[in-house]
Design an enzyme around this catalytic site. Structure first.
Site, mmCIF file in Angstrom:
data_model
loop_
_atom_site.group_PDB
_atom_site.id
_atom_site.type_symbol
_atom_site.label_atom_id
_atom_site.label_comp_id
_atom_site.label_asym_id
_atom_site.label_seq_id
_atom_site.Cartn_x
_atom_site.Cartn_y
_atom_site.Cartn_z
ATOM 1 N N ARG A 1 0.632 -1.607 0.095
ATOM 2 C CA ARG A 1 0.216 -0.138 -0.022
ATOM 3 C C ARG A 1 0.707 1.335 -0.133
ATOM 4 N NH1 ARG A 1 -4.230 2.582 4.363
ATOM 5 N NH2 ARG A 1 -2.069 3.419 5.511
ATOM 6 N N TYR B 1 -2.391 12.213 7.516
ATOM 7 C CA TYR B 1 -2.829 10.917 8.068
ATOM 8 C C TYR B 1 -2.324 9.539 7.341
ATOM 9 C CZ TYR B 1 -5.874 7.120 10.809
ATOM 10 O OH TYR B 1 -6.368 6.591 10.764
ATOM 11 N N GLU C 1 -13.603 -1.389 5.987
ATOM 12 C CA GLU C 1 -12.506 -1.406 7.272
ATOM 13 C C GLU C 1 -14.212 -0.973 8.874
ATOM 14 O OE1 GLU C 1 -8.895 0.516 6.767
ATOM 15 O OE2 GLU C 1 -9.418 2.117 7.879
ATOM 16 N N TRP D 1 -11.011 11.797 9.166
ATOM 17 C CA TRP D 1 -9.398 11.773 9.033
ATOM 18 C C TRP D 1 -8.837 12.873 8.693
ATOM 19 C CZ3 TRP D 1 -9.815 5.691 8.281
ATOM 20 C CH2 TRP D 1 -10.723 4.892 9.659
ATOM 21 N N HIS E 1 -9.241 6.697 2.607
ATOM 22 C CA HIS E 1 -10.125 6.816 3.783
ATOM 23 C C HIS E 1 -10.584 8.482 3.786
ATOM 24 C CE1 HIS E 1 -6.158 5.421 6.084
ATOM 25 N NE2 HIS E 1 -5.233 6.518 5.529
ATOM 26 N N ASP F 1 -4.821 4.329 -0.352
ATOM 27 C CA ASP F 1 -6.264 4.120 0.205
ATOM 28 C C ASP F 1 -6.695 5.495 0.643
ATOM 29 O OD1 ASP F 1 -8.833 4.016 2.749
ATOM 30 O OD2 ASP F 1 -6.622 2.880 4.465
ATOM 31 N N GLU G 1 -4.470 -7.927 4.734
ATOM 32 C CA GLU G 1 -3.532 -6.664 5.146
ATOM 33 C C GLU G 1 -2.845 -6.901 6.569
ATOM 34 O OE1 GLU G 1 -5.939 -2.946 7.148
ATOM 35 O OE2 GLU G 1 -3.797 -2.150 6.415
ATOM 36 N N ARG H 1 -13.431 -5.417 3.032
ATOM 37 C CA ARG H 1 -12.338 -5.248 4.064
ATOM 38 C C ARG H 1 -12.358 -5.324 5.732
ATOM 39 N NH1 ARG H 1 -7.959 -4.545 4.272
ATOM 40 N NH2 ARG H 1 -7.986 -2.094 5.178
ATOM 41 N N GLU I 1 -8.470 1.678 -1.584
ATOM 42 C CA GLU I 1 -9.162 1.860 -0.732
ATOM 43 C C GLU I 1 -10.153 3.349 -0.126
ATOM 44 O OE1 GLU I 1 -6.948 0.151 2.355
ATOM 45 O OE2 GLU I 1 -8.258 1.127 4.311
HETATM 46 O O1 KDG Z 1 -7.640 2.290 13.535
HETATM 47 C C1 KDG Z 1 -7.595 2.838 12.539
HETATM 48 C C2 KDG Z 1 -6.773 2.304 11.245
HETATM 49 O O2 KDG Z 1 -7.103 0.948 11.218
HETATM 50 C C3 KDG Z 1 -7.047 2.744 9.950
HETATM 51 O O3 KDG Z 1 -6.421 3.935 9.824
HETATM 52 C C4 KDG Z 1 -5.861 1.434 9.471
HETATM 53 O O4 KDG Z 1 -6.988 2.689 6.969
HETATM 54 C C5 KDG Z 1 -6.540 2.086 7.716
HETATM 55 C C6 KDG Z 1 -6.288 0.721 7.633
HETATM 56 O O5 KDG Z 1 -6.104 0.892 5.720
HETATM 57 O O6 KDG Z 1 -5.603 -0.131 8.069
HETATM 58 MG MG MG Z 2 -8.065 1.592 5.596
#
Ligand code: KDG
Ligand code: MG
Length: 402
Positions: free
Chosen positions: A147, A159, A262, A402, A212, A210, A339, A283, A236
């Protein structure tokens, strides 16, 4: 065999974890992970105050019935706290069942359909040069899937990008760190960075990225379209996850594969996404989605619609969760990728485990149950240390994802 004891441990060996230990009247023990990053004590209380007393005396073999009892019996369904607590109980019971049978959990789930589990690591860097160094480091360690996240020029911090290359931990302060966000700058800087990484690694390495949840559907659609030539394994969390219809807009505009989930905690958070084939990878994780029992139903639904798994596996999921994920991954035919953000040595010492990394893959090992132990001395040695995920503000001061 009945559940005789249920204990909840909160400790911070490198980061905070909530661990459930169930003990049966025959002396067998099982572990579950109840960690919810930044909200750990809420799940610890849900378990200690409301669930553990109900477990004592229940038949340990009746995993599905216990799941239904905790899910339906609460009246108040779903939500991350509830589903993390149920997950911990469920995983601990699978661990016990495996130990009782003398079998690894994956054998109870139908047996392995592959010998090892493809994993991806996290490379990040403030700029292209730092990112390429990090990618090279992961390649040297044998990763076939990486990633890639880069800093956004003009923003002080981003982030997902940190100075610590191997053990990135986003929950870093007792009050949330504030990051600054600019969609315009992110959309301008990201495509050339990902193109440079593709150019450097060649065609055979899987690259993931990602977002986010930071984009609107049409912004995400534009990014996915712009990145098609990079041939990402997945893009993602392109949009916030609450509105499943958003993914339809993204899907209509791009063939870049999409992954999301996630932050989901049940099959009902992604039923439309799966049924309408709006995503390619789901995810959801064992520990945030009600445990092995619920996640395998979700994967079975996904299999019908050609959606593959790509379970969350950041460091805030403890080695107990990671082991549970590996047992499910290795027995799931529509598995896609897992992951694997490495835990620190302190975390690994608190949770000695059988699983091992080899050539870009994880192997769960064949010990009965999950193959993970917990060193209870960690509770005294590494007390709970309040830590929160950062928040993100747009440059005009308003809150952003985030
Ligand atoms: O607790 C939050 C994390 O697990 C997250 O920020 C991690 O986005 C994330 C990822 O894809 O692992
Ligand atoms: Mg993520």
């Amino acid at each position: 065999m009945r559940i005789a004891d249920a204990q909840v441990f909160v400790c911070s060996p490198g980061r905070n974890f909530v661990t459930l230990k169930l003990t049966t009247d025959e002396g067998l023990t099982g572990l579950g992970d109840a960690t919810l990053n930044g909200r750990e004590l809420a799940v610890a209380s849900y378990l200690s105050d409301h669930v553990c007393p109900l477990l004592i005396g229940r038949e340990a073999e009746r995993i599905e019935d216990t799941w239904q009892y905790l899910y339906k019996g609460a009246y108040w369904r779903r939500g991350p706290v509830t589903m993390a607590a149920i997950a911990a109980v469920d995983v601990a019971l699978w661990d016990i069942k495996g130990k009782a049978a003398g079998m690894p959990v994956y054998d109870l789930l139908g047996g392995a359909v592959r010998d090892r589990v493809l994993v991806y690591g996290h490379a990040n860097g403030r700029d292209v040069r730092a990112l390429l160094d990090a990618v090279a480091m992961y390649r040297d360690q044998g990763y076939e899937a990486i990633r890639v996240q880069a800093g956004v020029p003009g923003l002080a911090s981003t982030y997902g990008v940190s100075a610590d290359r191997m053990f990135y931990e986003p929950a870093d302060a007792a009050r949330p760190t504030e990051n600054e966000w600019s969609t315009e700058r992110y959309l301008a800087s990201t495509p050339p960075v990902l193109e440079a990484v593709r150019e450097a690694v060649g065609p055979d390495v899987h690259l993931l990225h990602d977002v986010h949840h930071r984009l609107t559907p049409i912004e995400a659609a534009a990014l996915g379209k712009r990145l098609e030539e990079v041939r990402l394994f997945w893009l993602e969390d392109p949009v916030p996850a609450e509105l499943q219809d958003s993914l339809r807009i993204v899907r209509q505009h791009t063939v870049t594969p999409l992954a999301i989930g996630e932050v989901f905690n049940s099959i009902w958070d992604c039923e439309q996404l799966i049924r309408e084939q709006l995503i390619d990878y789901i995810r959801t994780s064992v520990s945030h989605t009600g445990g092995i029992s619920h996640l395998r139903k979700l994967y079975a639904l996904a299999e019908v619609y050609n959606v593959r798994s790509g379970a969350h596996g950041a460091t805030d999921l403890s080695p107990v969760s990671l082991a549970a994920a590996l047992h499910l991954d290795i027995a799931t035919s529509n598995f896609g990728i897992q992951e694997y953000m490495r835990h620190t040595a302190e975390t690994d010492a608190a949770f000695p485990h059988e699983y091992r990394f080899e050539d870009g893959h994880l192997i769960p090992g064949s010990a009965p149950g999950l193959g993970v132990e917990f060193d209870e001395g960690s509770v005294e040695r590494h007390p709970y240390n309040p830590a929160y995920l950062p928040v993100n503000r747009r440059r005009d001061g308003t809150m952003h994802s985030w």
